[in-house]
Design a protein around this motif. Structure first.
Motif, PDB file in Angstrom:
ATOM      1  N   ASP A  52       0.839  -1.183   0.000  1.00 26.45           N
ATOM      2  CA  ASP A  52       0.000   0.000   0.000  1.00 26.45           C
ATOM      3  C   ASP A  52       0.886   1.250   0.000  1.00 26.45           C
ATOM      4  OD1 ASP A  52      -1.594   2.211   1.674  1.00 26.45           O
ATOM      5  OD2 ASP A  52      -3.041   0.866   0.726  1.00 26.45           O
ATOM      6  N   ALA A  53       0.436   2.311  -0.662  1.00 26.33           N
ATOM      7  CA  ALA A  53       1.224   3.547  -0.778  1.00 26.33           C
ATOM      8  C   ALA A  53       1.607   4.122   0.587  1.00 26.33           C
ATOM      9  CB  ALA A  53       0.454   4.587  -1.588  1.00 26.33           C
ATOM     10  N   ALA A  54       0.736   3.985   1.573  1.00 23.62           N
ATOM     11  CA  ALA A  54       1.029   4.503   2.913  1.00 23.62           C
ATOM     12  C   ALA A  54       2.246   3.811   3.523  1.00 23.62           C
ATOM     13  CB  ALA A  54      -0.178   4.323   3.824  1.00 23.62           C
ATOM     14  N   MET A  55       2.508   2.578   3.134  1.00 25.79           N
ATOM     15  CA  MET A  55       3.653   1.846   3.668  1.00 25.79           C
ATOM     16  C   MET A  55       4.877   1.968   2.761  1.00 25.79           C
ATOM     17  SD  MET A  55       2.571   0.671   6.526  1.00 25.79           S
ATOM     18  CE  MET A  55       1.519   2.093   6.678  1.00 25.79           C
ATOM     19  N   THR A  56       4.685   1.878   1.453  1.00 29.58           N
ATOM     20  CA  THR A  56       5.839   1.924   0.544  1.00 29.58           C
ATOM     21  C   THR A  56       6.481   3.304   0.497  1.00 29.58           C
ATOM     22  OG1 THR A  56       4.444   2.378  -1.387  1.00 29.58           O
ATOM     23  CG2 THR A  56       4.980   0.065  -0.943  1.00 29.58           C
ATOM     24  N   ASN A  57       5.716   4.362   0.766  1.00 27.09           N
ATOM     25  CA  ASN A  57       6.254   5.720   0.728  1.00 27.09           C
ATOM     26  C   ASN A  57       6.638   6.251   2.095  1.00 27.09           C
ATOM     27  OD1 ASN A  57       5.860   5.823  -2.061  1.00 27.09           O
ATOM     28  ND2 ASN A  57       3.749   6.480  -1.807  1.00 27.09           N
ATOM     29  N   CYS A  58       6.615   5.410   3.100  1.00 32.55           N
ATOM     30  CA  CYS A  58       6.885   5.844   4.465  1.00 32.55           C
ATOM     31  C   CYS A  58       8.278   6.464   4.604  1.00 32.55           C
ATOM     32  CB  CYS A  58       6.730   4.669   5.426  1.00 32.55           C
ATOM     33  SG  CYS A  58       6.962   5.100   7.166  1.00 32.55           S
ATOM     34  N   GLU A  59       9.296   5.806   4.095  1.00 31.62           N
ATOM     35  CA  GLU A  59      10.653   6.331   4.241  1.00 31.62           C
ATOM     36  C   GLU A  59      10.799   7.681   3.542  1.00 31.62           C
ATOM     37  OE1 GLU A  59      15.379   5.392   3.443  1.00 31.62           O
ATOM     38  OE2 GLU A  59      13.895   3.947   2.725  1.00 31.62           O
ATOM     39  N   GLN A  60      10.308   7.801   2.325  1.00 29.13           N
ATOM     40  CA  GLN A  60      10.429   9.062   1.586  1.00 29.13           C
ATOM     41  C   GLN A  60       9.677  10.182   2.290  1.00 29.13           C
ATOM     42  OE1 GLN A  60      12.403   9.855  -1.037  1.00 29.13           O
ATOM     43  NE2 GLN A  60      11.723  11.934  -0.639  1.00 29.13           N
ATOM     44  N   ALA A  61       8.489   9.899   2.800  1.00 29.78           N
ATOM     45  CA  ALA A  61       7.716  10.915   3.520  1.00 29.78           C
ATOM     46  C   ALA A  61       8.457  11.356   4.777  1.00 29.78           C
ATOM     47  CB  ALA A  61       6.338  10.370   3.877  1.00 29.78           C
ATOM     48  N   CYS A  62       9.069  10.405   5.479  1.00 30.59           N
ATOM     49  CA  CYS A  62       9.827  10.722   6.683  1.00 30.59           C
ATOM     50  C   CYS A  62      11.042  11.577   6.344  1.00 30.59           C
ATOM     51  CB  CYS A  62      10.246   9.434   7.385  1.00 30.59           C
ATOM     52  SG  CYS A  62      11.083   9.700   8.962  1.00 30.59           S
ATOM     53  N   LYS A  63      11.736  11.215   5.290  1.00 29.35           N
ATOM     54  CA  LYS A  63      12.905  11.991   4.849  1.00 29.35           C
ATOM     55  C   LYS A  63      12.505  13.443   4.598  1.00 29.35           C
ATOM     56  CE  LYS A  63      16.296  12.304   1.135  1.00 29.35           C
ATOM     57  NZ  LYS A  63      16.755  11.769  -0.137  1.00 29.35           N
ATOM     58  N   THR A  64      11.402  13.652   3.909  1.00 26.20           N
ATOM     59  CA  THR A  64      10.926  14.993   3.607  1.00 26.20           C
ATOM     60  C   THR A  64      10.570  15.761   4.879  1.00 26.20           C
ATOM     61  OG1 THR A  64      10.100  14.231   1.469  1.00 26.20           O
ATOM     62  CG2 THR A  64       9.198  16.299   2.298  1.00 26.20           C
ATOM     63  N   MET A  65       9.915  15.095   5.825  1.00 17.99           N
ATOM     64  CA  MET A  65       9.537  15.732   7.088  1.00 17.99           C
ATOM     65  C   MET A  65      10.770  16.184   7.863  1.00 17.99           C
ATOM     66  SD  MET A  65       6.177  15.790   7.567  1.00 17.99           S
ATOM     67  CE  MET A  65       5.843  15.779   9.290  1.00 17.99           C
ATOM     68  N   VAL A  66      11.757  15.318   7.985  1.00 22.33           N
ATOM     69  CA  VAL A  66      12.944  15.641   8.775  1.00 22.33           C
ATOM     70  C   VAL A  66      13.791  16.697   8.068  1.00 22.33           C
ATOM     71  CG1 VAL A  66      15.071  14.712   9.790  1.00 22.33           C
ATOM     72  CG2 VAL A  66      12.926  13.456  10.016  1.00 22.33           C
ATOM     73  N   GLU A  67      13.845  16.653   6.765  1.00 20.88           N
ATOM     74  CA  GLU A  67      14.577  17.672   6.011  1.00 20.88           C
ATOM     75  C   GLU A  67      13.952  19.056   6.259  1.00 20.88           C
ATOM     76  OE1 GLU A  67      16.463  18.141   1.555  1.00 20.88           O
ATOM     77  OE2 GLU A  67      14.729  16.851   1.832  1.00 20.88           O
ATOM     78  N   SER A  68      12.630  19.137   6.230  1.00 22.77           N
ATOM     79  CA  SER A  68      11.936  20.402   6.515  1.00 22.77           C
ATOM     80  C   SER A  68      12.145  20.825   7.963  1.00 22.77           C
ATOM     81  CB  SER A  68      10.435  20.263   6.240  1.00 22.77           C
ATOM     82  OG  SER A  68      10.208  20.068   4.880  1.00 22.77           O
ATOM     83  N   TYR A  69      12.099  19.869   8.869  1.00 22.48           N
ATOM     84  CA  TYR A  69      12.326  20.129  10.296  1.00 22.48           C
ATOM     85  C   TYR A  69      13.710  20.745  10.501  1.00 22.48           C
ATOM     86  CZ  TYR A  69      12.941  18.878  15.277  1.00 22.48           C
ATOM     87  OH  TYR A  69      13.177  18.885  16.628  1.00 22.48           O
ATOM     88  N   ALA A  70      14.721  20.200   9.840  1.00 25.80           N
ATOM     89  CA  ALA A  70      16.085  20.727   9.962  1.00 25.80           C
ATOM     90  C   ALA A  70      16.197  22.114   9.340  1.00 25.80           C
ATOM     91  CB  ALA A  70      17.080  19.769   9.318  1.00 25.80           C
ATOM     92  N   ASN A  71      15.568  22.309   8.191  1.00 23.38           N
ATOM     93  CA  ASN A  71      15.622  23.606   7.505  1.00 23.38           C
ATOM     94  C   ASN A  71      14.949  24.722   8.294  1.00 23.38           C
ATOM     95  OD1 ASN A  71      17.084  22.629   5.343  1.00 23.38           O
ATOM     96  ND2 ASN A  71      15.262  22.200   4.122  1.00 23.38           N
ATOM     97  N   THR A  72      14.013  24.366   9.161  1.00 27.14           N
ATOM     98  CA  THR A  72      13.314  25.372   9.965  1.00 27.14           C
ATOM     99  C   THR A  72      13.883  25.476  11.373  1.00 27.14           C
ATOM    100  OG1 THR A  72      11.595  23.779  10.561  1.00 27.14           O
ATOM    101  CG2 THR A  72      11.174  25.188   8.646  1.00 27.14           C
ATOM    102  N   GLY A  73      15.042  24.875  11.624  1.00 27.25           N
ATOM    103  CA  GLY A  73      15.741  25.080  12.887  1.00 27.25           C
ATOM    104  C   GLY A  73      15.593  23.995  13.930  1.00 27.25           C
ATOM    105  N   CYS A  74      14.875  22.947  13.663  1.00 31.45           N
ATOM    106  CA  CYS A  74      14.726  21.815  14.608  1.00 31.45           C
ATOM    107  C   CYS A  74      14.114  22.213  15.947  1.00 31.45           C
ATOM    108  CB  CYS A  74      16.069  21.125  14.846  1.00 31.45           C
ATOM    109  SG  CYS A  74      16.815  20.392  13.394  1.00 31.45           S
ATOM    110  N   GLY A  75      13.205  23.152  15.943  1.00 32.45           N
ATOM    111  CA  GLY A  75      12.557  23.538  17.197  1.00 32.45           C
ATOM    112  C   GLY A  75      13.538  24.170  18.163  1.00 32.45           C
TER     113      GLY A  75
END
Length: 104
Positions: A52-75
């Protein structure tokens, strides 16, 4: 027979191989000891397979989330800290990236 099927289903759920509900979770972790700075529940699906797309795209979605998190200063993480992404798509896949992101 019904009791046998119920026992098997209970065993599968208890063994964390829940075929009824799967989740994609993501964490931003430190680059050295993998301490979790932030986590997200990205997606979930009921009665879905590992294809299912929700499982096969999990790593890519996570990569995108963490990349954005880092670009915005990591809280509240110290500027210049390095983070990696860690993902888990139920029993389908999981891991920690080798790519490091620097907190802006």
């Amino acid at each position: 027979m019904k009791l046998f099927l119920l026992i098997i289903l209970t065993f599968l759920i208890a063994a964390n191989a829940n075929p009824i509900s799967r989740k994609c979770t993501c964490k931003a972790v430190s680059n050295t000891i993998h301490f979790s700075f932030h986590s997200w529940d990205i997606s979930s699906c009921k009665f879905c397979s590992c294809k299912d797309a929700a499982m096969t795209n999990c790593e890519q979605a996570c990569k995108t989330m963490v990349e954005s998190y880092a670009n915005t200063g990591c809280g509240k993480v110290i500027k210049g800290s390095k983070v990696k992404y860690s993902w888990e798509a139920s029993t389908c896949s999981s891991g920690v990236s080798s790519v490091e992101y620097t907190c802006a």
